[in-house]
Design a protein around this motif. Sequence first.
Motif, PDB file in Angstrom:
ATOM      1  N   THR A 210      12.387  11.142  -8.928  1.00  0.00           N
ATOM      2  CA  THR A 210      12.661   9.740  -8.620  1.00  0.00           C
ATOM      3  C   THR A 210      11.390   8.902  -8.711  1.00  0.00           C
ATOM      4  OG1 THR A 210      14.441  10.435  -7.135  1.00  0.00           O
ATOM      5  CG2 THR A 210      13.614   8.198  -6.866  1.00  0.00           C
ATOM      6  N   HIS A 211      11.523   7.676  -9.210  1.00  0.00           N
ATOM      7  CA  HIS A 211      10.384   6.757  -9.288  1.00  0.00           C
ATOM      8  C   HIS A 211      10.250   5.999  -7.970  1.00  0.00           C
ATOM      9  CE1 HIS A 211      10.846   6.477 -13.976  1.00  0.00           C
ATOM     10  NE2 HIS A 211      10.666   7.709 -13.527  1.00  0.00           N
ATOM     11  N   TRP A 212       9.032   5.539  -7.687  1.00  0.00           N
ATOM     12  CA  TRP A 212       8.800   4.745  -6.476  1.00  0.00           C
ATOM     13  C   TRP A 212       7.768   3.664  -6.755  1.00  0.00           C
ATOM     14  CZ3 TRP A 212       4.333   3.652  -3.735  1.00  0.00           C
ATOM     15  CH2 TRP A 212       4.506   2.965  -2.531  1.00  0.00           C
ATOM     16  N   TYR A 213       8.032   2.473  -6.267  1.00  0.00           N
ATOM     17  CA  TYR A 213       7.069   1.373  -6.346  1.00  0.00           C
ATOM     18  C   TYR A 213       7.075   0.598  -5.039  1.00  0.00           C
ATOM     19  CZ  TYR A 213       6.553   1.988 -11.390  1.00  0.00           C
ATOM     20  OH  TYR A 213       6.276   2.507 -12.640  1.00  0.00           O
ATOM     21  N   ASP A 214       5.958  -0.054  -4.770  1.00  0.00           N
ATOM     22  CA  ASP A 214       5.910  -1.050  -3.708  1.00  0.00           C
ATOM     23  C   ASP A 214       6.619  -2.284  -4.268  1.00  0.00           C
ATOM     24  OD1 ASP A 214       5.286  -3.073  -1.936  1.00  0.00           O
ATOM     25  OD2 ASP A 214       3.131  -3.057  -2.372  1.00  0.00           O
ATOM     26  N   GLY A 215       7.922  -2.356  -4.029  1.00  0.00           N
ATOM     27  CA  GLY A 215       8.755  -3.368  -4.675  1.00  0.00           C
ATOM     28  C   GLY A 215       8.347  -4.789  -4.372  1.00  0.00           C
ATOM     29  N   PHE A 216       7.909  -5.043  -3.153  1.00  0.00           N
ATOM     30  CA  PHE A 216       7.556  -6.421  -2.785  1.00  0.00           C
ATOM     31  C   PHE A 216       6.323  -6.884  -3.548  1.00  0.00           C
ATOM     32  CE2 PHE A 216       6.310  -9.611   0.648  1.00  0.00           C
ATOM     33  CZ  PHE A 216       7.220 -10.554   0.195  1.00  0.00           C
ATOM     34  N   SER A 217       5.308  -6.032  -3.660  1.00  0.00           N
ATOM     35  CA  SER A 217       4.122  -6.394  -4.437  1.00  0.00           C
ATOM     36  C   SER A 217       4.470  -6.546  -5.912  1.00  0.00           C
ATOM     37  CB  SER A 217       3.028  -5.331  -4.277  1.00  0.00           C
ATOM     38  OG  SER A 217       2.506  -5.319  -2.968  1.00  0.00           O
ATOM     39  N   ASN A 222       2.035 -10.557  -5.849  1.00  0.00           N
ATOM     40  CA  ASN A 222       0.904 -10.565  -4.913  1.00  0.00           C
ATOM     41  C   ASN A 222       0.600  -9.136  -4.483  1.00  0.00           C
ATOM     42  OD1 ASN A 222       0.544 -13.526  -4.539  1.00  0.00           O
ATOM     43  ND2 ASN A 222       2.617 -13.383  -3.713  1.00  0.00           N
ATOM     44  N   LEU A 223      -0.635  -8.944  -4.002  1.00  0.00           N
ATOM     45  CA  LEU A 223      -1.028  -7.638  -3.489  1.00  0.00           C
ATOM     46  C   LEU A 223      -0.735  -7.622  -1.990  1.00  0.00           C
ATOM     47  CD1 LEU A 223      -4.428  -7.342  -5.395  1.00  0.00           C
ATOM     48  CD2 LEU A 223      -2.249  -6.296  -6.021  1.00  0.00           C
ATOM     49  N   GLN A 224       0.397  -7.063  -1.614  1.00  0.00           N
ATOM     50  CA  GLN A 224       0.872  -7.115  -0.232  1.00  0.00           C
ATOM     51  C   GLN A 224       0.263  -5.972   0.567  1.00  0.00           C
ATOM     52  OE1 GLN A 224       2.917 -10.533  -1.137  1.00  0.00           O
ATOM     53  NE2 GLN A 224       2.515  -9.640   0.849  1.00  0.00           N
ATOM     54  N   ILE A 225      -0.989  -6.166   0.988  1.00  0.00           N
ATOM     55  CA  ILE A 225      -1.746  -5.129   1.687  1.00  0.00           C
ATOM     56  C   ILE A 225      -1.637  -5.274   3.200  1.00  0.00           C
ATOM     57  CG2 ILE A 225      -4.062  -4.187   2.074  1.00  0.00           C
ATOM     58  CD1 ILE A 225      -4.720  -5.089  -0.814  1.00  0.00           C
ATOM     59  N   GLU A 226      -1.873  -6.480   3.701  1.00  0.00           N
ATOM     60  CA  GLU A 226      -1.889  -6.703   5.150  1.00  0.00           C
ATOM     61  C   GLU A 226      -0.494  -6.960   5.712  1.00  0.00           C
ATOM     62  OE1 GLU A 226      -4.544  -5.979   6.485  1.00  0.00           O
ATOM     63  OE2 GLU A 226      -5.913  -6.095   4.772  1.00  0.00           O
ATOM     64  N   TRP A 227       0.439  -7.363   4.873  1.00  0.00           N
ATOM     65  CA  TRP A 227       1.838  -7.474   5.289  1.00  0.00           C
ATOM     66  C   TRP A 227       2.714  -7.221   4.080  1.00  0.00           C
ATOM     67  CZ3 TRP A 227       5.713 -10.994   3.874  1.00  0.00           C
ATOM     68  CH2 TRP A 227       5.300 -12.043   3.048  1.00  0.00           C
ATOM     69  N   PHE A 273       4.655   5.699 -10.318  1.00  0.00           N
ATOM     70  CA  PHE A 273       4.242   4.751  -9.287  1.00  0.00           C
ATOM     71  C   PHE A 273       3.025   4.017  -9.828  1.00  0.00           C
ATOM     72  CE2 PHE A 273       1.044   7.893  -8.326  1.00  0.00           C
ATOM     73  CZ  PHE A 273      -0.002   7.194  -7.723  1.00  0.00           C
ATOM     74  N   GLY A 274       2.789   2.836  -9.329  1.00  0.00           N
ATOM     75  CA  GLY A 274       1.649   2.048  -9.800  1.00  0.00           C
ATOM     76  C   GLY A 274       1.680   0.668  -9.172  1.00  0.00           C
ATOM     77  N   ILE A 275       0.725  -0.168  -9.562  1.00  0.00           N
ATOM     78  CA  ILE A 275       0.627  -1.513  -8.988  1.00  0.00           C
ATOM     79  C   ILE A 275       0.512  -2.540 -10.107  1.00  0.00           C
ATOM     80  CG2 ILE A 275      -0.482  -0.661  -6.881  1.00  0.00           C
ATOM     81  CD1 ILE A 275      -3.133  -1.840  -8.066  1.00  0.00           C
ATOM     82  N   PRO A 276       0.884  -3.803  -9.837  1.00  0.00           N
ATOM     83  CA  PRO A 276       0.762  -4.858 -10.843  1.00  0.00           C
ATOM     84  C   PRO A 276      -0.671  -5.413 -10.884  1.00  0.00           C
ATOM     85  CG  PRO A 276       1.796  -5.731  -8.873  1.00  0.00           C
ATOM     86  CD  PRO A 276       1.571  -4.267  -8.614  1.00  0.00           C
TER      87      PRO A 276
END
Length: 517
Positions: A210-217, A222-227, A273-276
């Motif tokens: 299964t794939h996984w991403y930080d969907g909100f970021s 945006n880089l949603q680190i603190e919230w 998995f990865g980040i934008p």
Amino acid sequence: KSKVAKIKTVSVPTPIQDYLQHCYISAMKEVALALQGIPNVAGFGTMNEPHNGYHGLKDLSRVWGELTNGIFPTPFEGFQVGDGMNLRIRKFIPGCCAFVCGCATASVNLNPMRQRAWLPERECVWKSAGVWGYDDGGQAILKRPGYFNNGKDWSQTYYIPFAKKYAAMMHKINPDWHVYIEVPPEGVAPAVKFPKISKSSKIANAVNATHWYDGFSLFSGNLQIEWNVDVQTAIPKFFRCSVQAMFNRQIGAIKAEGEHRIENGAPCLIGEFGIPYNAAGHHFRTGDFSRHAILLDMNFQAMEKNLVHFTIWNYTADNDNKWGDLWNREDLSIYSLSQRKNIIDGSDAEYKIPMIEDKKQYSKAYNFPVKTIRDKGIFELFNGGRGLDAVVRPFAKATAGKILHSRYQMYSGSYKLIFRRDPDIKAPTKVFVPFWAYPNGFEVRVSHGNFRIETNLSDHYGEILFFTPEVIDIYTLEIIDHAKTQAQRRKNYCRGLAFFLFICAVVALALALVYFT
């Protein structure tokens, strides 16, 4: 006026679903035949992020899914627009309104030219099936809102039979190949659950991929680190520790699905998995990707916490700042042509490498100091990289037993491996050590046994060979960067002091308000 070509209809003796799946599997068979015999081909995935579409929807006039993003017509509105109608459609702007409240804050005029998706003299297939139509006044009406909801489990009823046929084809070519099973990523299709796979399913060597991403970021830009927002529950998470705990829990849930729903359990490989990297775009101008490295490290921490296998998405050799990965404006590549630099003088190609004797064996602990070298090859090795402080990290390549703990701390540079030794394995444990992560040198500590390090200076890394001949159950190996560790301790102290003073100020203000009122 141009003439419309006469449409030729082709009839096939099998249902269209079976016909299309046969064509797809036959095409993948040609790929498998071409790649058989290559040792680093471990298996094949059934399909990238398979989706249930409209299956299971109870009302085609309602917005569906949890990742509400961008222009978002309901299925019924989609039917109408495809039939040439001009509609005003809601638009979700990525953020709290969209992901937490599910509210659209804008709208667009869709299909103002009233173009049809269907060929002339052809009717919308769903209109022909009686799903929708027009009343006597020419208004569109939804006749069968639950047309696609037959009450069946999509994974078991439709996906597993397809995966079974796919696996049978692959295993005829190589019976040892893995079959990578996946369902839509978290939040994309919440009604779809990971399928149950038993021996009767006849899908041997199944792996939960299964794939996984930080969907909100990913979708907010945006880089949603603190919230952040949990896309599954729509609950906001505040502070970095809470966001990290959410990541850890989500990866743990994916791992548990394969362990519990595949008979006798199955390995978990997070297939993507990865980040934008195009989030908060000022970094394209400054070249500072340190915030991206923080978020990416949090992704890695979740993987390491749950001891899952993973593949980072992605490396795109022709990525640039304008077009990203050259697909759908995505920009997740850890490398970009736009971040490449030219060597101005010799100091640009200066690197520090540890002073290591390849054949020398060490026991307990040994500190490896560094020396400075100039190497254009090493410069090119990392040239164009983005967020490499998180990407380039130590890990256990091969372990003589079962891993109990394997974690790298990006800020302090410390890495710790704990494993339970398997007495039947005589080969040493191998740990990859990238010199990029240790510009100050490093110390290696082992609980028992001894080790040596083999270096590959051209690729700027070393490999620790940890020998464990003693009859000990649990073994530990640590890599420590003392300079980074001390700097991180000072930073943590300052943060703790600042937080303490902030709390004191809040308490003092509250007492003052109580006293004077």
